[in-house]
Enzyme design. Structure first.
Site, PDB file in Angstrom:
ATOM      1  N   SER A 206     -89.243  74.019  18.784  1.00 22.73           N
ATOM      2  CA  SER A 206     -89.447  72.951  19.760  1.00 22.73           C
ATOM      3  C   SER A 206     -88.236  72.910  20.678  1.00 22.73           C
ATOM      4  O   SER A 206     -87.217  73.567  20.431  1.00 22.73           O
ATOM      5  CB  SER A 206     -89.611  71.613  19.041  1.00 22.73           C
ATOM      6  OG  SER A 206     -88.390  71.248  18.397  1.00 22.73           O
ATOM      7  N   GLY A 256     -97.875  67.694  13.488  1.00 22.04           N
ATOM      8  CA  GLY A 256     -98.690  68.886  13.324  1.00 22.04           C
ATOM      9  C   GLY A 256     -99.021  69.632  14.599  1.00 22.04           C
ATOM     10  O   GLY A 256     -99.685  70.673  14.544  1.00 22.04           O
ATOM     11  N   ASP A 259     -97.559  73.069  14.462  1.00 19.04           N
ATOM     12  CA  ASP A 259     -98.265  73.879  13.471  1.00 19.04           C
ATOM     13  C   ASP A 259     -99.590  74.383  14.029  1.00 19.04           C
ATOM     14  O   ASP A 259     -99.964  75.538  13.836  1.00 19.04           O
ATOM     15  CB  ASP A 259     -98.531  73.055  12.211  1.00 19.04           C
ATOM     16  CG  ASP A 259     -97.275  72.414  11.659  1.00 19.04           C
ATOM     17  OD1 ASP A 259     -96.212  73.056  11.716  1.00 19.04           O
ATOM     18  OD2 ASP A 259     -97.357  71.268  11.180  1.00 19.04           O
ATOM     19  N   ASN A 283    -101.629  76.463  22.765  1.00 18.55           N
ATOM     20  CA  ASN A 283    -101.441  75.205  23.494  1.00 18.55           C
ATOM     21  C   ASN A 283    -102.677  74.322  23.404  1.00 18.55           C
ATOM     22  O   ASN A 283    -102.575  73.093  23.291  1.00 18.55           O
ATOM     23  CB  ASN A 283    -101.126  75.499  24.963  1.00 18.55           C
ATOM     24  CG  ASN A 283     -99.682  75.878  25.195  1.00 18.55           C
ATOM     25  OD1 ASN A 283     -98.853  75.776  24.292  1.00 18.55           O
ATOM     26  ND2 ASN A 283     -99.367  76.334  26.395  1.00 18.55           N
TER      27      ASN A 283
END
Length: 388
Positions: A206, A256, A259, A283
């Site tokens: 991230s 999540g 993930d 995405n």
């Protein structure tokens, strides 16, 4: 590839023609993913102050998407005898450690723009010996640990039995305060994982996590994908980088999302998509996930929208009925940035209607042999066929 180690993405670009043809022919069917990480109990405090409990752990989000897309996977996960979601994980049951407790997280989203995450209980680590010795047929291995359960030697074992290895950096750099369980981060270079980055094919982080690695240095050793929330993500290869837009979403629970991105991205690669298109699939699933609480569910509308996106990526935007000799297949882009046009058309009904009007005289649909046939309405694809 037993004994040979995972192929880095950089060297994987030199894959021979026979392997590429085989991947294209199978369309992802018959290949298997290895998913490693512990299931969890999640207690989530939402922005409004409401608390909800749900099945957690990256492995639950990853397998949810792989299952929905008809992709096989082998799950290596551990829980304690107190595990509350045995029925929800019947298709991928964890190993139960009687003397341990299931990993339990508390995620507080009321403390500002970022969540405050803490570990209340931790289950046992996952050891190399937990991966079966006959596990040698995995197209992709996904290291998705959440509470330091994946050891360096376990990741190395994954690289021995998987052609490509995807790693969520949280599995490598998270720290857990021994007093109150607060989750923190440390620099990647300070970990024991740093010495064998070349065995990792793709490393996802991230924006916050990316501050804990030297992107310019790491991209020389593996492909780095940085997710940027509503701004999409950026992919850093050795000699280029490019941006991929995200999809509009009404955020309810961001848990999540990363993930789901990694699962969608891996599914795209397993089906033979280019990195760019696979990232777009990632995405998409990330955007669907944040709109629901806990592990998301997918309906026909979700998959139809994805079908529209991929269908557009596979054929020319305009193909009149008198010009039915187009043979375009999946696009492999070499440009620096990806246009937002695909996402805008998918989400804007006016743009979709304009596109439909342009192709109302005939839609060009490539067949398996590269020729094209005319169809007045594209065939709706089933869940597991959406990438064929």
């Amino acid at each position: 590839m037993a004994g040979g180690g995972a192929r880095s993405y950089q060297s994987g670009q030199q894959q021979d023609d026979d392997e590429k043809e085989e991947e294209a022919a199978t369309g992802g069917r018959g290949v298997r993913a290895l998913v490693v990480g512990n299931y969890c109990h999640d207690l989530i405090r939402l922005h409004a102050g409401r608390e909800v409990e749900s099945l957690g752990g990256s492995v639950s989000y990853v397998t949810n998407i792989l299952d929905a897309l008809g992709l096989q996977s082998t799950v290596i996960s551990k829980v304690g005898s107190d595990f509350s979601y045995a029925s929800a994980t019947e298709s991928h049951p964890p190993n139960v450690v009687d003397a341990a407790k299931t990993t339990r997280f508390y995620a507080d989203f009321t403390a500002g723009s970022d969540r405050v995450l803490s570990v209340l209980d931790s289950c046992d680590p996952i050891y190399p010996s937990d991966i079966p010795s006959d596990s040698t047929d995995h197209a992709i291995g996904l290291a998705v640990g959440v509470a330091r359960e994946i050891l360096p030697e376990t990741l190395r074992r994954m690289s021995e039995v998987s052609k490509l290895v995807m790693v969520d950096i949280q599995a490598l750099i998270r720290t857990i305060d021994p007093v109150d369980g607060t989750v923190g981060l440390r620099n990647l270079s300070e970990t024991d994982f740093y010495d064998f980055l070349e065995e990792i094919s793709f490393l996802k982080a991230s924006t916050q996590e990316a501050a804990y690695l030297d992107v310019e240095e790491v991209r020389q050793r593996t492909c780095v994908i940085i997710t940027q929330g509503k701004n999409g993500c950026r992919v850093y290869e050795r000699h280029r980088d490019f941006h991929v837009p995200t999809f509009p979403a009404q955020e309810v629970d961001p848990t999540g999302a990363g993930d789901s991105f990694l699962a969608g991205f891996s599914a795209g690669l397993m089906h033979g998509l280019s990195v760019e298109d696979a990232v777009l699939v990632g995405n998409y699933f990330g955007s669907v996930t944040v709109g629901q609480i806990g592990v998301p569910r997918f309906n026909d509308e979700h998959l139809q929208r994805l079908h529209e996106l991929l269908d557009k990526r596979r054929k020319p935007d305009i193909c009149r009925s008198s010009e039915l000799n187009c043979t375009s297949g999946p696009t492999h882009i070499g440009s620096a940035d990806i246009s937002k046009t695909w996402v805008e058309e998918l989400n804007d009904p006016n743009l979709r209607e304009e596109r439909d009007n342009r192709v109302k005289n005939g839609i060009c649909i490539p067949t398996q042999h590269g020729s094209a046939e005319q169809s007045k309405s594209p065939k709706r694809r089933q869940l597991g066929d959406f990438l064929t």
